[in-house]
Design a protein around this motif. Structure first.
Motif, PDB file in Angstrom:
ATOM      1  N   LEU A   1      -0.982   3.459  -8.257  1.00 19.48           N
ATOM      2  CA  LEU A   1      -2.031   2.855  -7.434  1.00 19.48           C
ATOM      3  C   LEU A   1      -3.042   3.886  -6.969  1.00 19.48           C
ATOM      4  N   GLU A   2      -2.574   5.088  -6.629  1.00 18.77           N
ATOM      5  CA  GLU A   2      -3.494   6.118  -6.171  1.00 18.77           C
ATOM      6  C   GLU A   2      -4.421   6.563  -7.297  1.00 18.77           C
ATOM      7  N   LEU A   3      -3.913   6.624  -8.522  1.00 20.38           N
ATOM      8  CA  LEU A   3      -4.762   6.962  -9.659  1.00 20.38           C
ATOM      9  C   LEU A   3      -5.861   5.911  -9.845  1.00 20.38           C
ATOM     10  N   VAL A   4      -5.488   4.635  -9.752  1.00 24.84           N
ATOM     11  CA  VAL A   4      -6.479   3.562  -9.862  1.00 24.84           C
ATOM     12  C   VAL A   4      -7.483   3.663  -8.723  1.00 24.84           C
TER      13      VAL A   4
ATOM     14  N   GLU B   1     -17.452  -3.778  -6.416  1.00 23.70           N
ATOM     15  CA  GLU B   1     -16.761  -2.734  -5.651  1.00 23.70           C
ATOM     16  C   GLU B   1     -15.353  -3.243  -5.343  1.00 23.70           C
ATOM     17  N   THR B   2     -14.349  -2.502  -5.834  1.00 24.62           N
ATOM     18  CA  THR B   2     -12.964  -2.930  -5.658  1.00 24.62           C
ATOM     19  C   THR B   2     -12.424  -2.448  -4.313  1.00 24.62           C
ATOM     20  N   ILE B   3     -11.887  -3.373  -3.537  1.00 21.94           N
ATOM     21  CA  ILE B   3     -11.303  -3.071  -2.231  1.00 21.94           C
ATOM     22  C   ILE B   3      -9.796  -3.286  -2.336  1.00 21.94           C
ATOM     23  N   LEU B   4      -9.033  -2.204  -2.330  1.00 23.58           N
ATOM     24  CA  LEU B   4      -7.585  -2.272  -2.460  1.00 23.58           C
ATOM     25  C   LEU B   4      -6.916  -2.108  -1.097  1.00 23.58           C
ATOM     26  N   PRO B   5      -5.622  -2.437  -0.999  1.00 22.18           N
ATOM     27  CA  PRO B   5      -4.893  -2.084   0.222  1.00 22.18           C
ATOM     28  C   PRO B   5      -5.071  -0.598   0.515  1.00 22.18           C
ATOM     29  N   ILE B   6      -5.034  -0.214   1.774  1.00 20.09           N
ATOM     30  CA  ILE B   6      -5.428   1.141   2.146  1.00 20.09           C
ATOM     31  C   ILE B   6      -4.430   2.183   1.635  1.00 20.09           C
ATOM     32  N   SER B   7      -4.929   3.366   1.417  1.00 17.39           N
ATOM     33  CA  SER B   7      -4.145   4.452   0.837  1.00 17.39           C
ATOM     34  C   SER B   7      -3.139   5.012   1.839  1.00 17.39           C
ATOM     35  N   TYR B   8      -2.236   5.834   1.324  1.00 23.61           N
ATOM     36  CA  TYR B   8      -1.273   6.502   2.201  1.00 23.61           C
ATOM     37  C   TYR B   8      -1.987   7.387   3.205  1.00 23.61           C
ATOM     38  N   SER B   9      -3.012   8.079   2.760  1.00 21.15           N
ATOM     39  CA  SER B   9      -3.763   8.957   3.661  1.00 21.15           C
ATOM     40  C   SER B   9      -4.359   8.170   4.821  1.00 21.15           C
TER      41      SER B   9
ATOM     42  N   TYR C   1       5.525   4.025   4.577  1.00 22.56           N
ATOM     43  CA  TYR C   1       4.412   3.424   3.820  1.00 22.56           C
ATOM     44  C   TYR C   1       4.930   2.595   2.651  1.00 22.56           C
ATOM     45  N   MET C   2       5.986   3.075   1.998  1.00 25.76           N
ATOM     46  CA  MET C   2       6.559   2.326   0.890  1.00 25.76           C
ATOM     47  C   MET C   2       7.155   1.000   1.362  1.00 25.76           C
ATOM     48  N   GLU C   3       7.621   0.945   2.596  1.00 24.24           N
ATOM     49  CA  GLU C   3       8.177  -0.288   3.159  1.00 24.24           C
ATOM     50  C   GLU C   3       7.085  -1.224   3.659  1.00 24.24           C
ATOM     51  N   VAL C   4       6.089  -0.679   4.335  1.00 20.42           N
ATOM     52  CA  VAL C   4       5.053  -1.485   4.997  1.00 20.42           C
ATOM     53  C   VAL C   4       3.915  -1.828   4.035  1.00 20.42           C
ATOM     54  N   GLY C   5       3.585  -0.883   3.143  1.00 24.02           N
ATOM     55  CA  GLY C   5       2.468  -1.094   2.236  1.00 24.02           C
ATOM     56  C   GLY C   5       1.133  -0.805   2.902  1.00 24.02           C
ATOM     57  N   GLY C   6       0.053  -1.251   2.259  1.00 23.30           N
ATOM     58  CA  GLY C   6      -1.276  -0.885   2.715  1.00 23.30           C
ATOM     59  C   GLY C   6      -2.171  -2.036   3.143  1.00 23.30           C
ATOM     60  N   TYR C   7      -1.640  -3.263   3.221  1.00 19.20           N
ATOM     61  CA  TYR C   7      -2.464  -4.345   3.757  1.00 19.20           C
ATOM     62  C   TYR C   7      -2.781  -4.033   5.217  1.00 19.20           C
ATOM     63  N   PRO C   8      -4.040  -4.102   5.617  1.00 16.71           N
ATOM     64  CA  PRO C   8      -4.422  -3.661   6.969  1.00 16.71           C
ATOM     65  C   PRO C   8      -3.608  -4.295   8.088  1.00 16.71           C
ATOM     66  N   GLU C   9      -3.413  -5.619   8.014  1.00 22.34           N
ATOM     67  CA  GLU C   9      -2.666  -6.291   9.084  1.00 22.34           C
ATOM     68  C   GLU C   9      -1.228  -5.786   9.150  1.00 22.34           C
TER      69      GLU C   9
ATOM     70  N   ILE D   1       4.416  15.030  -4.215  1.00 22.74           N
ATOM     71  CA  ILE D   1       3.766  13.731  -4.202  1.00 22.74           C
ATOM     72  C   ILE D   1       2.999  13.531  -2.892  1.00 22.74           C
ATOM     73  N   GLU D   2       3.607  13.945  -1.784  1.00 20.08           N
ATOM     74  CA  GLU D   2       2.950  13.716  -0.490  1.00 20.08           C
ATOM     75  C   GLU D   2       1.662  14.517  -0.363  1.00 20.08           C
ATOM     76  N   LYS D   3       1.678  15.779  -0.749  1.00 21.17           N
ATOM     77  CA  LYS D   3       0.453  16.591  -0.675  1.00 21.17           C
ATOM     78  C   LYS D   3      -0.630  16.014  -1.573  1.00 21.17           C
ATOM     79  N   TRP D   4      -0.238  15.574  -2.755  1.00 21.00           N
ATOM     80  CA  TRP D   4      -1.209  15.014  -3.693  1.00 21.00           C
ATOM     81  C   TRP D   4      -1.808  13.734  -3.128  1.00 21.00           C
ATOM     82  N   LEU D   5      -0.975  12.868  -2.537  1.00 22.55           N
ATOM     83  CA  LEU D   5      -1.478  11.634  -1.962  1.00 22.55           C
ATOM     84  C   LEU D   5      -2.428  11.884  -0.797  1.00 22.55           C
ATOM     85  N   LEU D   6      -2.153  12.934  -0.037  1.00 25.34           N
ATOM     86  CA  LEU D   6      -3.002  13.280   1.111  1.00 25.34           C
ATOM     87  C   LEU D   6      -4.237  14.071   0.691  1.00 25.34           C
ATOM     88  N   GLY D   7      -4.321  14.405  -0.591  1.00 27.13           N
ATOM     89  CA  GLY D   7      -5.482  15.132  -1.096  1.00 27.13           C
ATOM     90  C   GLY D   7      -5.471  16.598  -0.744  1.00 27.13           C
TER      91      GLY D   7
END
Length: 365
Positions: free
Chosen positions: A277-280, A120-128, A141-149, A358-364
């Motif tokens: 990344l969102e596609l992956v 099970e692949t655990i990636l940095p968290i998504s934009y959503s 989000y592009m500046e901070v990224g998705g690492y939880p900390e 892009i934003e709507k697509w990322l938010l689903g």
């Protein structure tokens, strides 16, 4: 993941360092305990932890049958795979394994455990999810990224990113591949992180770094295995052509790439990175298509699913003809549906082209 935990197989958590694998494993323990199941956690890097496979097996056997066992940093012990395989094959206990992803490659573990592994692949968290955690905008989000900390403490994200890069390059790549001279590896990581979505010539870059092309490809694969770099090959070439083709490279975390790389304000490339990344994350395999001057950013497909050609455009209103022609070329070569993802709302599209922001697509949405 809980239904998988109950199966006669080990759940193996893979993904970048600091993406939350240990936290997730402990959360699964809490859920199991809430359901009345015994659970035990072994950090094999901790002082006093079992120092051999035999010692680990003795400690596990002290726990009640059918318990849930979490093995963190399992790769520290030679022979851990035999211990896990014995537990799951005989149905003694349920096992969750996490650790250095470069040492827990899904294909290797699945083979070693004789099919008794569920990676099970655990990636940095998504934009959503980052929005739910408190980030406000896509630009943030592009500046901070998705690492939880980093999401929880955005002001300290840049410092953490530099630590994460050093940890990944030195521990997860150099140590695994026994690389003593790490400067070419570190330089390559910075080059790939600085040029998201750009085809990097293995021949030119290896010469610049003073390494051979096979070494370049070995280093790039190591950075992929450690979930620092995502390399994307061209679509539908023969296996031989794909091996020698120049890949496009993306960062597994855009915040880390922004913090550690050479300054690059190509906002469009960074948007393309987030889409990759969102596609992956959504389970797609991805490639790109290039035909002369026409390029389609992504050909995305799930196993057994209909291919999807995707073009990422940093604009709004009527898209340039080159964007539509590139999308059409991707649709044609892959017999795919097409999607134009734009920063703002696209207008004046031909009937065959679907679009979304892009934003709507990322938010689903």
């Amino acid at each position: 993941l809980m239904p998988h935990v109950r199966q006669k197989a080990a759940v193996v958590l893979i993904g970048p360092s600091r993406a939350g694998k240990t936290t997730l494993a402990k959360r699964l323990m809490q859920i199991a305990q809430g359901l009345g199941k015994q659970a035990s956690y072994f950090d094999l890097e901790a002082l006093g932890a079992p120092n051999s496979a035999q010692a680990l097996e003795l400690e596990i056997e002290k726990t009640p049958p059918k318990s849930l066992i979490v093995l963190d940093e399992a790769q520290i012990l030679d022979g851990w795979i035999k211990v896990v395989r014995g537990q799951v094959e005989e149905g003694k206990r349920n096992i969750i394994v996490s650790g250095s992803s470069a040492s827990l490659l899904s294909a290797e573990v699945a083979t070693s455990l004789g099919g008794r592994a569920i990676p099970e692949t655990i990636l940095p968290i998504s934009y959503s999810d980052a929005r739910a955690w408190g980030l406000k905008t896509l630009a943030q989000y592009m500046e901070v990224g998705g690492y939880p900390e980093c999401v929880m403490h955005p002001d300290g994200a840049a410092r953490l990113h530099k630590t994460y890069l050093e940890l990944t390059v030195l521990r997860d790549v150099a140590a695994r591949k026994n690389i003593r001279e790490t400067k070419p590896l570190s330089d390559l990581a910075l080059i790939l992180l600085s040029e998201p979505g750009k085809r990097i010539s293995a021949k030119k870059t290896s010469a610049m770094l003073g390494i051979t092309q096979p070494t370049f490809r070995s280093y790039a694969q190591g950075l992929n295995d450690a979930y620092l770099i995502l390399s994307v090959l061209p679509y539908a070439r023969s296996p031989r052509e794909r091996i020698i083709a120049d890949a496009k490279h993306y960062a597994y975390d855009t915040g880390l790439a922004k913090s550690v790389s050479v300054p690059n304000e190509n906002f469009g490339r960074r948007l393309e990175n987030i889409v990759a990344l969102e596609l992956v994350r959504r389970g797609y395999g991805i490639s790109y298509h290039l035909d002369g001057d026409m390029e389609c950013d992504f050909i995305a497909q799930k196993i057994g699913g209909t291919p999807l050609a995707i073009q990422v455009w940093m604009g709004e209103g009527k898209p340039p003809e080159r964007e539509l022609e590139g999308l059409k070329a991707g649709m044609r070569v892959a017999h795919a549906e097409g999607l134009l993802l734009s920063l703002g709302r696209a207008e004046g599209l031909p009937a065959w082209a679907k679009s979304d922001t892009i934003e709507k697509w990322l938010l689903g949405a």
